[in-house]
Design an enzyme around this catalytic site. Structure first.
Site, PDB file in Angstrom:
ATOM      1  N   ARG A 134       0.845  -1.201   0.000  1.00 51.94           N
ATOM      2  CA  ARG A 134       0.000   0.000   0.000  1.00 51.94           C
ATOM      3  C   ARG A 134       0.878   1.248   0.000  1.00 51.94           C
ATOM      4  NH1 ARG A 134      -4.624   0.009   4.380  1.00 51.94           N
ATOM      5  NH2 ARG A 134      -5.345   1.727   3.065  1.00 51.94           N
ATOM      6  N   CYS A 188      -1.192   5.766   9.251  1.00 52.67           N
ATOM      7  CA  CYS A 188      -1.565   4.476   8.671  1.00 52.67           C
ATOM      8  C   CYS A 188      -2.689   4.734   7.686  1.00 52.67           C
ATOM      9  CB  CYS A 188      -1.969   3.491   9.769  1.00 52.67           C
ATOM     10  SG  CYS A 188      -3.331   4.084  10.806  1.00 52.67           S
TER      11      CYS A 188
END
Length: 283
Positions: free
Chosen positions: A180, A238
Site C-alpha cells: 500500500r 496508517c
C-alpha cells in the site's frame, strides 16, 4: 511505566487491592467481501466471553468520530469520549488495561486516546484476549461511574500539514503494508501511495508469534535502523489512525516517543491537491 502488560501480570493485578478497569475493544477493519460474509461484530464477540469484569467499548462509535473529510476514524468528540470512558468506570486514579482480539490495533487506539487525553496509567494486554489464560465471563458488569475528564495535550497529535512537515524535518513512519505504501494496491482509499518523505514501517513487523510485541531492544534497533535516532522527532500514520496507534505503542515499548497523524492516509488521499509519492523511495 511499561505501556504493555502480560496476561499473568493482568491476572495478578485483578486480584490486587486496586484492580484496573479493563476495557474490551474487539474490532476488525470492515472491508466488503465477495462472499457476503457479515461484518465483524465486536459486541457479539464480547457477549460470548470476555475477561471477567471487562467493559465493552465500541471503537467506531466511542473511539472515533463519524467518517468524512477528516478520515475514516477521526478523533471522537471529546465530551462524548469522556462520557463513554466514565460509563466504563474509568477514573484518573485507577489504572486501565485495554485488550482486543489479539491484533492489538483497536486496543492501541484506546490506549493512545486515553494517554493523549491525560490518563496517567494505561496499558495494553500484550497478545490480546488470545493470550489470556484465565476463565472467560459472559456477565455484563455495571461499573460505578468514573471521574475521568479528557484533557488533550498538544504533543502527540499531528494534522496533515504537521505530518507533511515532519516527513521533511524528522521521521514519519507509514505503518501500512508495504504494497500500500508503494501504491501497488489500495483496497480502501481513493488512491494508493504515501506521503512524500514518509518511511515504510509496517506495524506487522513489530510483533512476533501470537501478536505479542518483540522485545524492546529489538524494536528499538528496528526503528533506529529506519531513522528514529536519538533526538529525532517521530510521527506515525496508517490508513485511518488505528494501526498507526499500534506503531506508536510499539515505539513507546522501545522507549521512543512518537506522535500520531489520526486522519492518516484516508484523510490525506481524499484531497486531490495533496502530493502523493509511489514506489519504495520515500520521496
Amino acid at each position: 511505566m511499561n505501556a504493555i502488560i502480560s496476561a499473568p501480570e493482568l491476572a495478578s493485578a485483578l486480584a490486587g487491592e486496586n484492580p484496573p478497569v479493563v476495557l474490551d475493544v474487539r474490532w476488525q477493519l470492515s472491508v466488503a467481501k465477495a462472499t457476503g460474509e457479515p461484518p465483524f461484530d465486536g459486541r457479539a464477540a464480547y457477549a460470548s466471553g470476555h475477561v471477567p469484569g471487562a467493559v465493552y467499548v465500541d471503537l467506531d462509535r466511542e473511539l472515533a468520530g463519524a467518517s468524512g473529510a477528516g478520515g475514516r476514524h477521526p478523533l471522537p468528540d471529546l465530551a462524548e469520549f469522556g462520557a463513554a470512558m466514565r460509563r466504563a468506570g474509568v477514573s484518573a486514579t485507577r489504572p486501565v488495561v485495554v485488550y482486543d482480539g489479539g491484533q492489538g490495533w483497536a486496543a492501541a487506539r484506546a490506549w493512545w486516546l486515553l494517554c493523549w487525553t491525560g490518563h496517567p496509567d494505561v496499558r495494553v494486554l500484550d497478545g490480546g484476549l488470545t493470550a489470556w489464560q484465565g476463565e472467560l465471563s459472559v456477565d455484563v458488569p455495571a461499573p460505578a461511574e468514573g471521574d475521568f475528564e479528557p484533557r488533550p495535550g498538544a504533543a502527540g497529535l499531528l494534522d496533515a500539514d504537521a505530518a507533511a512537515a515532519l516527513a521533511r524535518s524528522g521521521v514519519l513512519f507509514d505503518a501500512r503494508a508495504g504494497e500500500r505504501f508503494r501504491g501497488e494496491v489500495e483496497p480502501i482509499d481513493r488512491v494508493g501511495g504515501h506521503i512524500p518523505g514518509a518511511v515504510s514501517a509496517p506495524t506487522t513487523d513489530n510483533v512476533g508469534p501470537g501478536g505479542r510485541f518483540l522485545p524492546a531492544e529489538e524494536l528499538r534497533d528496528r526503528f533506529t535502523s529506519l531513522g528514529a535516532s536519538d533526538g529525532t522527532e517521530v510521527g506515525v500514520y496508517c490508513g485511518s489512525g488505528v494501526s498507526g496507534a499500534h506503531e506508536v505503542l510499539a515505539l513507546a515499548v522501545a522507549g521512543i516517543p512518537a506522535a500520531l497523524y489520526v486522519g492518516s492516509w484516508s484523510e490525506w488521499s481524499s484531497d486531490p491537491s495533496r502530493p502523493i509519492a509511489v514506489g519504495p523511495d520515500p520521496r
